[in-house]
Design a protein around this motif. Sequence first.
Motif, mmCIF file in Angstrom:
data_model
loop_
_atom_site.group_PDB
_atom_site.id
_atom_site.type_symbol
_atom_site.label_atom_id
_atom_site.label_comp_id
_atom_site.label_asym_id
_atom_site.label_seq_id
_atom_site.Cartn_x
_atom_site.Cartn_y
_atom_site.Cartn_z
ATOM 1 N N ARG A 163 43.575 60.459 40.440
ATOM 2 C CA ARG A 163 43.467 61.622 39.561
ATOM 3 C C ARG A 163 42.947 61.233 38.184
ATOM 4 O O ARG A 163 42.069 61.911 37.624
ATOM 5 C CB ARG A 163 44.829 62.309 39.441
ATOM 6 N N ALA A 164 43.482 60.154 37.628
ATOM 7 C CA ALA A 164 43.068 59.723 36.288
ATOM 8 C C ALA A 164 41.603 59.306 36.284
ATOM 9 O O ALA A 164 40.836 59.687 35.381
ATOM 10 C CB ALA A 164 43.954 58.575 35.816
ATOM 11 N N GLU A 167 39.323 62.394 36.637
ATOM 12 C CA GLU A 167 39.286 63.211 35.423
ATOM 13 C C GLU A 167 38.338 62.631 34.378
ATOM 14 O O GLU A 167 37.614 63.369 33.704
ATOM 15 C CB GLU A 167 40.684 63.328 34.825
ATOM 16 N N LEU A 243 42.534 56.089 29.751
ATOM 17 C CA LEU A 243 42.747 55.911 31.188
ATOM 18 C C LEU A 243 44.178 55.475 31.478
ATOM 19 O O LEU A 243 44.822 56.008 32.389
ATOM 20 C CB LEU A 243 41.760 54.882 31.733
ATOM 21 N N LEU A 246 46.552 58.464 31.111
ATOM 22 C CA LEU A 246 46.473 59.435 32.202
ATOM 23 C C LEU A 246 47.130 58.903 33.475
ATOM 24 O O LEU A 246 47.802 59.657 34.195
ATOM 25 C CB LEU A 246 45.010 59.794 32.485
ATOM 26 N N VAL A 247 46.949 57.619 33.763
ATOM 27 C CA VAL A 247 47.617 57.025 34.922
ATOM 28 C C VAL A 247 49.126 57.154 34.760
ATOM 29 O O VAL A 247 49.844 57.550 35.695
ATOM 30 C CB VAL A 247 47.219 55.544 35.088
ATOM 31 N N ASN A 249 50.802 59.314 32.851
ATOM 32 C CA ASN A 249 51.183 60.731 32.949
ATOM 33 C C ASN A 249 51.341 61.160 34.401
ATOM 34 O O ASN A 249 52.352 61.768 34.786
ATOM 35 C CB ASN A 249 50.117 61.614 32.298
ATOM 36 N N HIS A 250 50.336 60.865 35.216
ATOM 37 C CA HIS A 250 50.360 61.303 36.614
ATOM 38 C C HIS A 250 51.452 60.586 37.406
ATOM 39 O O HIS A 250 52.154 61.215 38.215
ATOM 40 C CB HIS A 250 48.991 61.070 37.264
#
Length: 322
Positions: A163-164, A167, A243, A246-247, A249-250
């Motif tokens: 996902r990261a 995005e 990056l 975001l990793v 966060n997910h």
Amino acid sequence: MTTKASVLRILEENRDRFFSGEEIASMLGVSRSAVWKAVKSLEADGYAVSAVTNKGYCLSADTDILSPEGIRLYLSPKYRDLPITIHKVTGSTNDDAKTLAVAGAVHGTMVLAEEQTAGRGRLGRSFYSPKRSGVYISIVLRPNLAITDAVLITTAASIAVCRAVEELSGEKPEIKWVNDVFVQGKKICGILTEAVSGFESGVVECVVVGIGINVVDTGFPDDIKQVAGSLFSEHPEFSRNHLAALVANHLLDLSSALPDRSFLDEYRTRSLLLGKPIRFLENNVWHDAVAVDVDNSGGLVVDTDTGRRTLSSGEVTVRPIR
């Protein structure tokens, strides 16, 4: 927070703007001399800070150094206060994170490094981790998950990375069960999940998830260059801080939703293996099979000459078609 860290936070949050020394000093309640010293210290650390007369200081757009301030900028508000440790060089971020976990590190604690000298992958393999070219991050999780479902953690981590990456890069990553992420036929990420505690109780109380993503191509050793790849040939427009955040966060979002297994549909969709002939290694012997599904515990369901079975771990490769 130190003056140096505070100055970095201001410059990271406003990369397209100049701040005068007087303006920063007023914002932080310190002297202009303290701001100047902080900027010089940042430059000594490798940050490219533009200093222009009558305009002030601005962080260069191509500066790409991992920092807690840069990562927090992109973390979800609920995660911004989590502990973040960054090493210029370390042996293994997983080893560092495990030490913190044993000492009581909270769920979501992060350890990153610009370079690893003893990075590890699965099955005892080394993970090539050159300086300032990747995201090498280990995250402490306290999932309170049944040991039988432990593979779900690695499965979720794979989805978090996909996902990261998608995005920020627009690429469509795929997953080779159980923990390798591929882009355009090359492995750009490996994941190593290690339990820290919980076997005696039958529950995984604490694990460390280590994630290594090859962001920029700096060349690979001969033994892996046919398989390994990077997202970009040169530094991209986004930062590695972005990056990494975001990793995290997910993964942290997914770790709270492991029991509902809703992410497994996405895992199946991104699978490199389903419907293909494969080989899996068991007791040092390779066996032929066809990958048919990923079950609700993250295991790989395969058809063999002797019937259908589910793999919970092991080495798997796509079988060449003769």
